[in-house]
Structure formats: C-alpha cells, structure tokens
Write an enzyme that holds these catalytic residues in place. Structure first.
Site, mmCIF file in Angstrom:
data_model
loop_
_atom_site.group_PDB
_atom_site.id
_atom_site.type_symbol
_atom_site.label_atom_id
_atom_site.label_comp_id
_atom_site.label_asym_id
_atom_site.label_seq_id
_atom_site.Cartn_x
_atom_site.Cartn_y
_atom_site.Cartn_z
ATOM 1 N N GLU A 45 26.769 61.794 73.902
ATOM 2 C CA GLU A 45 26.134 62.557 72.785
ATOM 3 C C GLU A 45 25.412 63.833 72.862
ATOM 4 O O GLU A 45 24.230 64.232 72.665
ATOM 5 C CB GLU A 45 25.018 61.700 71.857
ATOM 6 N N ASN A 91 31.442 60.157 75.552
ATOM 7 C CA ASN A 91 31.273 59.435 74.449
ATOM 8 C C ASN A 91 30.335 60.168 73.427
ATOM 9 O O ASN A 91 29.409 60.603 73.625
ATOM 10 C CB ASN A 91 30.516 57.975 74.947
ATOM 11 N N HIS A 127 30.571 54.597 64.063
ATOM 12 C CA HIS A 127 29.613 53.984 63.328
ATOM 13 C C HIS A 127 29.979 54.356 61.809
ATOM 14 O O HIS A 127 29.692 55.475 61.625
ATOM 15 C CB HIS A 127 28.159 54.410 63.633
ATOM 16 N N GLU A 182 31.704 51.860 69.741
ATOM 17 C CA GLU A 182 30.811 51.280 69.462
ATOM 18 C C GLU A 182 30.894 50.892 67.737
ATOM 19 O O GLU A 182 30.046 51.117 67.014
ATOM 20 C CB GLU A 182 29.571 52.122 69.281
ATOM 21 N N ASP A 222 31.257 49.819 64.264
ATOM 22 C CA ASP A 222 30.577 48.801 63.246
ATOM 23 C C ASP A 222 30.797 49.423 61.986
ATOM 24 O O ASP A 222 30.853 50.673 61.647
ATOM 25 C CB ASP A 222 29.035 48.585 63.497
HETATM 26 O O1 9MR Z 1 22.051 49.607 69.747
HETATM 27 C C1 9MR Z 1 21.222 50.265 70.381
HETATM 28 C C2 9MR Z 1 19.742 49.911 69.875
HETATM 29 O O2 9MR Z 1 19.516 48.451 70.265
HETATM 30 C C3 9MR Z 1 18.738 50.707 70.442
HETATM 31 O O3 9MR Z 1 17.367 50.443 69.944
HETATM 32 C C4 9MR Z 1 19.180 52.314 70.429
HETATM 33 C C5 9MR Z 1 17.985 53.304 70.865
HETATM 34 O O4 9MR Z 1 18.715 54.482 71.130
HETATM 35 O O5 9MR Z 1 20.476 52.424 70.929
HETATM 36 C C6 9MR Z 1 21.449 51.577 70.461
HETATM 37 O O6 9MR Z 1 22.666 52.058 70.635
HETATM 38 C C7 9MR Z 1 23.157 53.133 70.358
HETATM 39 C C8 9MR Z 1 24.080 53.680 71.641
HETATM 40 O O7 9MR Z 1 23.311 53.465 72.691
HETATM 41 C C9 9MR Z 1 24.305 54.953 71.401
HETATM 42 N N1 9MR Z 1 24.930 55.369 70.240
HETATM 43 C C10 9MR Z 1 24.247 54.890 69.275
HETATM 44 C C11 9MR Z 1 23.822 53.497 69.396
HETATM 45 C C12 9MR Z 1 23.285 52.902 67.873
HETATM 46 O O8 9MR Z 1 22.090 53.552 67.642
#
Ligand code: 9MR
Length: 464
Positions: free
Chosen positions: A161, A203, A239, A268, A270
């Site tokens: 990101e 990513n 997402h 990722e 969903d």
């Molecule tokens: O799913 C993850 C969640 O449990 C955490 O609280 C969050 C914190 O930043 O991160 C989520 O996963 C993220 C991933 O690491 C990067 N892309 C976005 C995902 C969804 O927020």
C-alpha cells in the site's frame, strides 16, 4: 519410524503402478469426479486457493476443519506485520506467526508472508525514527524477518500500500516514503538477499482496475523490471463492496501487469453482498484469474463471514456457522469448469539479475503410464526451487507419484503440494490428499526448495 514410513510409501507406489498395469486405472478413471475443495480444484489448474488466518482462531474446531479441508495457501492476517514481529527495536517475536506456519507445514499448505514494509501497523518505537535511522531500521526488519522465515515462504508482500488513492498517481506520504523515493526498491533488494527462494510481491488495494493508482504501480513495476530491481509478483487485494465494485476491466488489468513479466495474485479477496449477486461477483473474479496464465492463485481475506474485518458486509465464502454459501459454490464451479489456461512452466520466479531463472528444460517423461512430469528450476547460488507439473494422460488420475534423483550436495528443505520419501538422492514425491485427482489432460503442480545445484533433473511419473 522413518524407514518404516519409507517402506510403506514405496509399497504404495508399487501398488499404484501395479494397479495401472493390471488395468484397474480404467475403472478408477471412470469414477473420478471434479475436485470438491477449493484448494484441490485450484491445484488442478496449477494454482492455489488461500485464506487469511488468525493464529488465535486455530483452536476453533469449525474454523480449523474448514481451513484444513479447503485451502492450500495461508496468509497470516496480522501476525507477520511489523508491530507483531518487532515490538521493540531489534527484538523479534514470532510466536503467533510460527503457529500459523507450523499448521501450514503440517497440512501441506504454503504461506504468503504479509507484510514486510508498510506505513500501517508499525510498532510505536518506529514513530521516533526518521531519515537514515528509519531507513536502516526498515531494512533491518526486512532482512531479519525474511531470514528467519527463509525457505518457508512462497511469496512475500515486501511492500504494501505505498501509493496514494485518487487521481494523483503519487506515492502515499508516509514516514517510509519520507526516507527517500528509493525505499521500495531497497526493501525488495534486502528481501531478495535474505530469502532468494521467495517470490517478492508489491501488494495494494484500489488497483484492481485501470486507474491513476494502478497506472502508477504499473509504471513502478515496469521501471523495476527494466533496471533489474528484484520483483516477481503484484498482489491485487480486491476488497469489493457496492461503493467499490469489481471493475469491468479486472481481467484486463491483471493481464497488463502479467505482460510486464510478473506473476499476479489476488491476495485479500472479499466481496460484500449475499445470494446470487455476490456469487456472480466471486465467479467473475475467479474466472478472471483462470483466464490470465500468470495469475497464480487467489486468497480470500478470512474463512467465515464472522471472521472478516468487514463482518457486517458478509463478504466471504462461508457463513458464520461455517456453511458453504452460494458464493462458495460459484467459486468451486468456476475452478472446476474454468478455462484451463495455466501459469507458464517457466515460472516460479521471473528472471532477475539477482535471481536468475534457468529457462525451463521441460523434459516430458511419460513414465510408466497415466501421467507425465516436467520440471522448471529457479537456481541461485547455493540453492534452488523446483516446480514440477504433473499432467494426466488420456485418463484421469486418482493418485500419482514422481521419482527423481537429486545430485549429490542437494537436500530438500521443504516441499509443497506433495509428500516426499527422502530429502536427498532418489526421491519419490507423491500427491497429497487434495491433488491426487487430475482430470484427463489436465495438470497440477507441486514444488520443493533444495540446497545445492539442481543440474538436469529428470522426473518420471506414475499414476493410478
Ligand atoms: O484484516 C486485518 C485486520 O484484522 C486488522 O485489524 C487490520 C489493521 O490494519 O488489517 C487488516 O488487514 C488488512 C491487510 O493487512 C492489508 N490490506 C487491508 C486489510 C484489511 O484492512
């Protein structure tokens, strides 16, 4: 114990070949059905199907049952992030991540490492650093974590990101970005030096269709490839929800990145929604990956709706009770009926100066019948990854085994999607539970990492 296991594996192989010779294969082929799990079905298409996993849920039996049954790749959802792995500077903590890696190894699943360098989920001590001190701390983090997991990670999200949303096409402002624009390539070089066997990915989200942000990532990947910065893959988080739907050019966008000479992965996934509409969106995404030969796999961001970071949007393939949803059926159906286009055999890693990939020797050896095996090697100083493709002949297989002889000095350190009889010398690699069945003319892939030099590996294949 070990030699008993070897003897019984050898017996199984002999029995399998015997069955083939006596013609039992005909009736086995007649009863062979389409794969019934996401992982097995994806493997038949030379791909993986993964999920994000939370270590603290591994003791939940519903969760674990689905995990073990359906998936052949896992991504630790939070456990490999900077805050989790280096809570104070130069003091590393791998307990939760190790639980996930151990489960994956026990189940023959591979691991996507997530994420080495990211502006978010940084430990508090990082806030006190800037400039060279922060750059060095980031590089030390990348080196230490990638070294600790060396040989255990299929692909790392090296940088996550790093680009801004919106129309600017600029880098995201962050403490890491302020250490200098070359922080991303520095992270990739450090990761390659630490674990030359892992694929190295960039990513991001909101890069799933062609837009200013994905154009900027595209330009960076193109630049990295032209200058020999080691990058092997681009992850598309995917997402989706009504405000951010699956873009109509999703497949075309994956393809244009693949055309740069990198693998693409859906990392990722969903999709908020329910019923047929949600199922159709999941089908579209799955089919897009199948249609792009360098799309090597799909990971959903959690198992049950209740496991999701967006639980209220019910964006996953299983409901809160662990029942399969219409979206699950759509994905499985797409995987089973999907276009057989598959990753090129010259993978696993795109060539780059620091990680030369030998051209695929492609030695089809029909073996004793029912299947053939080809191998591609990604060799570096002191080690290599072999990816072996098993292709069924004119009948389906219900099990297979591949034999090859490793040169002296070569020892397998880990294997995925296959069980091995030994780690050096003459080795028999047999299917795991989810990839024994291959439809006529279709294939699956497995691989292993080894020390030493591959030389010319000549695999032979037998099937029942
Ligand atoms: O799913 C993850 C969640 O449990 C955490 O609280 C969050 C914190 O930043 O991160 C989520 O996963 C993220 C991933 O690491 C990067 N892309 C976005 C995902 C969804 O927020």
């Amino acid at each position: 114990m070990d030699s008993n296991r070897r003897r019984s594996r050898a017996a199984i192989t002999v029995a399998a070949v015997g069955a083939l010779v006596t013609g039992v294969v005909v009736s086995l082929a007649a009863t062979a059905n389409a794969a019934t799990t996401l992982g097995a079905s994806a493997a038949e298409k030379g791909r993986y199907f993964g999920t994000a996993v939370a270590a603290y849920k591994l003791s939940d039996s519903t969760y674990s049952t689905i995990l073990n049954r359906e998936f052949n790749m896992v991504t630790p959802e939070n456990e490999m992030k900077w805050d989790a792995t280096e809570p104070s500077q130069n003091s590393f903590s791998y307990g939760s991540a190790d639980q996930i890696v151990a489960r994956a190894q026990q189940q023959g699943m591979r691991v996507r490492g997530h994420a080495l360098a990211w502006h978010s989920q940084q430990p508090g001590w990082v806030n006190n650093l800037s400039g060279t001190a922060l750059r060095n701390a980031m590089l030390n983090h990348v080196t230490q974590v990638a070294t600790y997991y060396k040989g255990k990670i299929y692909a790392w999200d090296v940088v996550n990101e790093a680009f801004a949303d919106g129309s600017s096409g600029a880098r995201r402002d962050s403490n890491l970005q302020r250490t200098g624009n070359d922080w991303i390539e520095a992270a990739f070089r450090a990761a390659r030096a630490a674990d030359p066997g892992a694929k190295l990915c960039y990513n991001d989200y909101n890069t799933d269709g062609q837009n200013a942000k994905s154009n900027a990532v595209y330009a960076m990947v193109q630049d990295f490839k032209s200058r020999g910065v080691p990058i092997d893959c681009v992850g598309f988080q995917s997402h989706f929800n009504p405000q951010s739907p699956v873009p109509s050019d999703y497949q075309a966008n994956l393809q244009r990145f693949a055309n740069l000479g990198v693998d693409v992965q859906i990392t990722e996934l969903d999709i908020e929604g329910s019923g047929t509409a949600q199922a159709n969106n999941f089908r579209t995404v799955t089919q897009a990956c199948l249609n792009v030969s360098r799309c090597t796999g799909i990971t959903v961001w959690g198992i049950r709706d209740s496991d999701s970071w967006r639980a209220s949007g019910t964006p996953l393939l299983f409901d809160g009770n662990g029942n399969k949803k219409a979206a699950y059926d759509a994905v499985l159906q797409a995987l089973n009926g999907g276009n057989p286009t598959s990753p090129s055999p010259s993978n696993p890693s795109s060539p780059s100066p620091s990680n030369p990939s030998s051209p695929s020797p492609s030695n089809p050896n029909p073996g004793t019948g029912g299947c053939s095996a080809t191998v591609s090697i990604n060799q570096w100083q002191g080690g290599f990854v072999a990816t072996i493709r098993v292709t069924a002949g004119s009948s389906a297989t219900s099990s297979w085994s591949v034999r090859l002889t490793l040169p002296s000095g070569a020892t397998i350190t880990n294997a995925w999607n296959a069980n091995r009889s030994a780690s050096s010398g003459a080795v028999t690699l047999t299917n795991v539970s989810y990839n024994g069945t291959i439809a006529a003319g279709q294939y699956t892939e497995f691989g292993f990492q080894s020390t030493g030099t591959a030389g010319t590996l000549t695999p032979t294949c037998a099937a029942a």
